[in-house]
Design an enzyme around this catalytic site. Structure first.
Site, PDB file in Angstrom:
ATOM      1  N   ILE A 133      34.943  62.169   8.766  1.00 44.69           N
ATOM      2  CA  ILE A 133      33.961  62.189   7.673  1.00 44.69           C
ATOM      3  C   ILE A 133      34.639  62.794   6.436  1.00 44.69           C
ATOM      4  O   ILE A 133      34.942  63.991   6.427  1.00 44.69           O
ATOM      5  CB  ILE A 133      32.722  63.044   8.053  1.00 44.69           C
ATOM      6  CG1 ILE A 133      32.091  62.559   9.370  1.00 44.69           C
ATOM      7  CG2 ILE A 133      31.710  63.084   6.926  1.00 44.69           C
ATOM      8  CD1 ILE A 133      31.494  61.170   9.343  1.00 44.69           C
ATOM      9  N   ASP A 136      22.549  72.857  18.029  1.00 45.01           N
ATOM     10  CA  ASP A 136      23.477  73.901  17.545  1.00 45.01           C
ATOM     11  C   ASP A 136      23.521  73.809  16.022  1.00 45.01           C
ATOM     12  O   ASP A 136      24.581  73.682  15.406  1.00 45.01           O
ATOM     13  CB  ASP A 136      24.872  73.675  18.155  1.00 45.01           C
ATOM     14  CG  ASP A 136      25.826  74.852  17.920  1.00 45.01           C
ATOM     15  OD1 ASP A 136      25.405  75.864  17.324  1.00 45.01           O
ATOM     16  OD2 ASP A 136      26.996  74.753  18.314  1.00 45.01           O
TER      17      ASP A 136
HETATM   18  P1  ADP Z   1      34.361  73.052  17.500  1.00 47.31           P
HETATM   19  O1  ADP Z   1      33.666  72.253  18.553  1.00 47.31           O
HETATM   20  O2  ADP Z   1      35.733  73.471  17.896  1.00 47.31           O
HETATM   21  O3  ADP Z   1      33.504  74.169  16.959  1.00 47.31           O
HETATM   22  P2  ADP Z   1      33.544  71.288  15.335  1.00 47.31           P
HETATM   23  O4  ADP Z   1      33.204  69.977  15.895  1.00 47.31           O
HETATM   24  O5  ADP Z   1      32.416  72.202  14.995  1.00 47.31           O
HETATM   25  O6  ADP Z   1      34.610  72.041  16.267  1.00 47.31           O
HETATM   26  O7  ADP Z   1      34.450  71.030  14.058  1.00 47.31           O
HETATM   27  C1  ADP Z   1      34.987  72.090  13.295  1.00 47.31           C
HETATM   28  C2  ADP Z   1      34.966  71.680  11.832  1.00 47.31           C
HETATM   29  O8  ADP Z   1      35.723  70.479  11.665  1.00 47.31           O
HETATM   30  C3  ADP Z   1      33.573  71.355  11.312  1.00 47.31           C
HETATM   31  O9  ADP Z   1      32.948  72.496  10.767  1.00 47.31           O
HETATM   32  C4  ADP Z   1      33.845  70.318  10.265  1.00 47.31           C
HETATM   33  O10 ADP Z   1      34.149  70.943   9.018  1.00 47.31           O
HETATM   34  C5  ADP Z   1      35.105  69.621  10.732  1.00 47.31           C
HETATM   35  N1  ADP Z   1      34.773  68.329  11.394  1.00 47.31           N
HETATM   36  C6  ADP Z   1      34.182  68.151  12.586  1.00 47.31           C
HETATM   37  N2  ADP Z   1      34.046  66.856  12.877  1.00 47.31           N
HETATM   38  C7  ADP Z   1      34.581  66.182  11.832  1.00 47.31           C
HETATM   39  C8  ADP Z   1      34.741  64.796  11.520  1.00 47.31           C
HETATM   40  N3  ADP Z   1      34.325  63.841  12.357  1.00 47.31           N
HETATM   41  N4  ADP Z   1      35.341  64.467  10.361  1.00 47.31           N
HETATM   42  C9  ADP Z   1      35.767  65.427   9.519  1.00 47.31           C
HETATM   43  N5  ADP Z   1      35.637  66.740   9.743  1.00 47.31           N
HETATM   44  C10 ADP Z   1      35.052  67.125  10.889  1.00 47.31           C
END
Ligand code: ADP
Length: 294
Positions: free
Chosen positions: A101, A203
């Protein structure tokens, strides 16, 4: 590049070769340390940009569940979530590959659109009641989702009791506190509206909320289940809360019963107890304070 980074680069190349048909030459590669315990990269190819998360196999099935969560939310056609490209394991490491994204700045109607879309998402209910057909995770904590037709019973059995048991076992809370929980369970039917179930992100805090290039909300890292929707709204207040326009638009689209503010601490006993179990006793006084006030 350090040897460790080189190994990780090669690992990502292997994932790309499995899931991308076209040329997999990497144009840009950026490590991402935003998350809790997983590793992540944004990787740019000619054919598009991807976001890949992985772990060392220490939370077996976590990404498979996360992929299912994302697909479940996507089916509601309400709030955008990243499209899942693939999920799997290479040797002991498990990974989740999804659409990347590209982030932007919020547009003028961001918060009210977000509130309205979340209300629409919460209108998705299950005839099975409260729960989910698989176990998933909240952060690193396993989240049991056994179906229960009664929302309050689900909250007590699958959310609070589960975490209390783990905390007692690990001596993070004492028997006096366990007793206070038991006394609270008796009172909960008079304190919490026992609504039908709503599909929730599970969450929902600012770290899992993104803004896409057109300024609209995108949710990542869900821990979905069908449950009491007020628990989701309460969760949003755990770490600072969202803009007023979000809550107003939600309430207009799907009104909540009076007295919600007094109920917030009750719902947040669940994420607080997860914090006690994952991060330690530092969160116990907050739990104690809530238990003493009801
Ligand atoms: P975790 O499960 O390790 O906590 P997250 O899924 O929450 O990881 O992702 C950490 C950060 O990465 C998010 O806060 C967001 O900023 C970024 N992020 C997560 N998914 C995407 C994506 N599909 N594209 C771009 N950035 C992403």
């Amino acid at each position: 590049m350090s040897q460790q980074s080189q190994e990780q680069y090669q690992f990502i190349e292997r994932i790309l070769k499995i899931h991308v048909r076209e040329d997999v030459s990497i144009e840009e590669f950026q490590f991402f340390y935003g998350g809790n315990f997983n590793l992540a990269v944004r990787v740019k190819l000619k054919s598009g940009e991807f976001f890949i998360k992985w772990n060392q196999g220490d939370h077996h099935g976590l990404f498979e569940a996360e992929a299912k969560n994302l697909q479940l939310l996507a089916q509601t056609n309400t709030i955008q979530v990243p499209q899942v490209i693939g999920v799997g394991a290479i040797e002991e490491k498990e990974y989740l590959m999804m659409e990347c994204i590209p982030s932007g700045e919020i547009n003028a109607t961001y918060w009210e659109d977000f509130g309205r879309k979340l209300a629409l998402m919460h209108h998705n209910s299950s005839e099975m009641g409260h729960g989910l057909s698989y176990t998933n995770y909240l952060g690193a904590a396993e989240q049991k989702n056994e179906w229960n037709l009664n929302g309050l019973r689900f909250f007590i059995e699958n959310r609070l009791k589960n975490q209390i048991e783990i905390a007692v076992y690990n001596r993070k809370i004492d028997l006096d506190m366990e007793n206070k929980f038991r006394q609270l369970f008796e009172k909960l039917p008079d304190l919490i509206p026992n609504e039908s179930s709503s599909l929730m992100h599970g969450d929902l805090w600012s770290g899992n909320v993104m803004v896409n290039a057109s300024g609209q909300v995108v949710l990542v890292d869900p821990s979905c289940y069908y449950g009491l929707r007020e628990a989701e709204l309460a969760f949003t207040t755990m770490f600072g809360g969202f803009d007023k326009a979000f809550y107003e638009a939600y309430h207009e689209a799907y009104p909540i019963e009076k007295g919600f503010h007094e109920r917030i601490p009750l719902y947040n006993l669940y994420p607080l107890m997860v914090h006690v179990n994952l991060f330690g006793e530092g969160y116990v006084p907050a739990v104690q304070k809530i238990l003493n006030s009801y």
